[in-house]
Enzyme design. Structure first.
Site, PDB file in Angstrom:
ATOM      1  N   HIS A  96       0.838  -1.202   0.000  1.00 43.11           N
ATOM      2  CA  HIS A  96       0.000   0.000   0.000  1.00 43.11           C
ATOM      3  C   HIS A  96       0.869   1.247   0.000  1.00 43.11           C
ATOM      4  O   HIS A  96       2.036   1.219   0.401  1.00 43.11           O
ATOM      5  CB  HIS A  96      -0.915   0.030   1.230  1.00 43.11           C
ATOM      6  CG  HIS A  96      -0.162   0.180   2.525  1.00 43.11           C
ATOM      7  ND1 HIS A  96       0.579  -0.840   3.097  1.00 43.11           N
ATOM      8  CD2 HIS A  96      -0.019   1.254   3.363  1.00 43.11           C
ATOM      9  CE1 HIS A  96       1.127  -0.420   4.218  1.00 43.11           C
ATOM     10  NE2 HIS A  96       0.790   0.849   4.404  1.00 43.11           N
ATOM     11  N   ASP A  98       0.408   5.094   1.721  1.00 48.03           N
ATOM     12  CA  ASP A  98      -0.401   5.592   2.832  1.00 48.03           C
ATOM     13  C   ASP A  98      -1.511   6.513   2.349  1.00 48.03           C
ATOM     14  O   ASP A  98      -1.265   7.460   1.583  1.00 48.03           O
ATOM     15  CB  ASP A  98       0.481   6.335   3.839  1.00 48.03           C
ATOM     16  CG  ASP A  98       1.381   5.397   4.625  1.00 48.03           C
ATOM     17  OD1 ASP A  98       1.000   4.228   4.804  1.00 48.03           O
ATOM     18  OD2 ASP A  98       2.462   5.838   5.061  1.00 48.03           O
ATOM     19  N   HIS A 249       4.735   0.183   0.401  1.00 45.11           N
ATOM     20  CA  HIS A 249       5.490  -0.537   1.412  1.00 45.11           C
ATOM     21  C   HIS A 249       4.654  -1.659   2.009  1.00 45.11           C
ATOM     22  O   HIS A 249       3.433  -1.696   1.867  1.00 45.11           O
ATOM     23  CB  HIS A 249       6.023   0.398   2.508  1.00 45.11           C
ATOM     24  CG  HIS A 249       4.989   1.256   3.160  1.00 45.11           C
ATOM     25  ND1 HIS A 249       4.435   2.360   2.538  1.00 45.11           N
ATOM     26  CD2 HIS A 249       4.400   1.187   4.376  1.00 45.11           C
ATOM     27  CE1 HIS A 249       3.558   2.937   3.332  1.00 45.11           C
ATOM     28  NE2 HIS A 249       3.508   2.237   4.457  1.00 45.11           N
ATOM     29  N   ARG A 264       5.922   6.831  14.241  1.00 48.84           N
ATOM     30  CA  ARG A 264       5.830   7.375  12.892  1.00 48.84           C
ATOM     31  C   ARG A 264       5.272   8.789  12.909  1.00 48.84           C
ATOM     32  O   ARG A 264       4.314   9.077  13.635  1.00 48.84           O
ATOM     33  CB  ARG A 264       4.913   6.502  12.021  1.00 48.84           C
ATOM     34  CG  ARG A 264       4.881   6.938  10.559  1.00 48.84           C
ATOM     35  CD  ARG A 264       3.922   6.094   9.752  1.00 48.84           C
ATOM     36  NE  ARG A 264       2.539   6.376  10.089  1.00 48.84           N
ATOM     37  CZ  ARG A 264       1.497   5.704   9.601  1.00 48.84           C
ATOM     38  NH1 ARG A 264       1.700   4.682   8.791  1.00 48.84           N
ATOM     39  NH2 ARG A 264       0.268   6.017   9.936  1.00 48.84           N
TER      40      ARG A 264
END
Length: 275
Positions: A96, A98, A249, A264
């Site tokens: 995917h 983000d 990723h 993150r």
């Protein structure tokens, strides 16, 4: 002195000789240039506190609202805590980019390893430039005329478990969906890339179910080829910075008996780009 060493033919570079907390403006600009060139950067031994992590991210661009599904760190609302306990399956263990189901997907992510399994828990990135470039030219031309829908995918699971169909539909109506050209162009490099993912792309506009599924499955299979990927084995304190616009990723879920904690920060907008 900062050095940038390429780590795979498709994408990825390791950056050494630089502490992000000490980076001056020239170093930040050099990092940005390296990110555009290599798509994902790996920086070992950073060990940023949450406040430092968020402060560096602000130097990369404009931060956005917190993610609808994750908790944040008590020291900074900008730092998402991804804490996977033994027995849990990470929701990022599929290819995917983000938030591609939103009207303005984020520019970049800055991810730091806090606690990692003794083995396993790697992350892979794929260059969607490389996926595009390997396609037959005639097929590429056909794809250039197509657009596809993106939606929240597996983010349905949490609302449904907690509140059934009503909660799931409410999440979907709040978060929404987006339509993107199957062949998109990077706003800085101008390079074409394939903009579909197995996690979030549901339908090619204007096609029937069978034809749409065949084309998407073919593209998803190409993303899965190792030729287009780089793989990172995490160590505590390591940071990965990736350009979300032409990469995907995959967080490998192969540590059922161990805990994995990551921090993150998402950079919503690339302030160095006019787009």
């Amino acid at each position: 002195m900062m050095t940038v060493e390429r780590v795979s033919p498709a994408l990825g570079a390791e950056v050494t000789g630089l502490r992000l907390v000490d980076a001056d403006d020239d170093a930040v600009e050099a990092l940005y240039a390296a990110l555009i060139a290599h798509q994902v950067l790996f920086l070992p031994d950073q060990h940023l506190a949450p406040i430092e992590h968020a402060a560096f991210a602000r130097r990369c661009g404009e931060l956005g609202a917190r993610h609808h599904s994750y908790v944040t760190h008590p020291d900074s609302d900008d730092v998402v805590v991804l804490d996977w306990q033994p027995g849990q399956r990470p929701d990022a263990s599929e290819w995917h980019s983000d938030m591609s189901f939103t009207a303005e997907p984020p520019f970049a992510s800055i991810l730091q390893a806090v606690q990692v399994p003794p083995v396993g828990g790697d992350t892979l990135w794929a260059s969607m430039y490389a996926v595009h470039d390997c396609l037959d030219p005639g097929f590429r031309r056909d794809l250039e005329a197509l657009s596809a829908t993106h939606d929240p995918g597996a983010f349905r699971n949490g609302p449904y478990v907690s509140g059934g169909t009503g909660a799931m539909n409410e999440m979907l109506s709040t978060v929404g969906s987006a339509v993107w050209p199957v062949i998109s162009h990077h706003p800085v490099s101008g390079r074409p890339y394939v903009n579909v993912s197995e996690s979030n792309t549901r339908w090619i506009i204007g096609l029937g179910a069978a034809e749409s599924a065949r084309i998407l499955t073919m593209l998803f299979d190409i993303v899965n080829r190792p030729d287009h990927q780089v793989r990172l084995r995490w160590r505590p304190g390591m940071i990965a910075i990736w350009d979300n616009r032409a990469t995907q990723h995959y967080a490998v879920s192969d540590y059922p008996n161990d805990r994995r904690i990551m921090h993150r920060v998402v950079v919503a907008r690339d302030t160095r780009s006019a787009v």
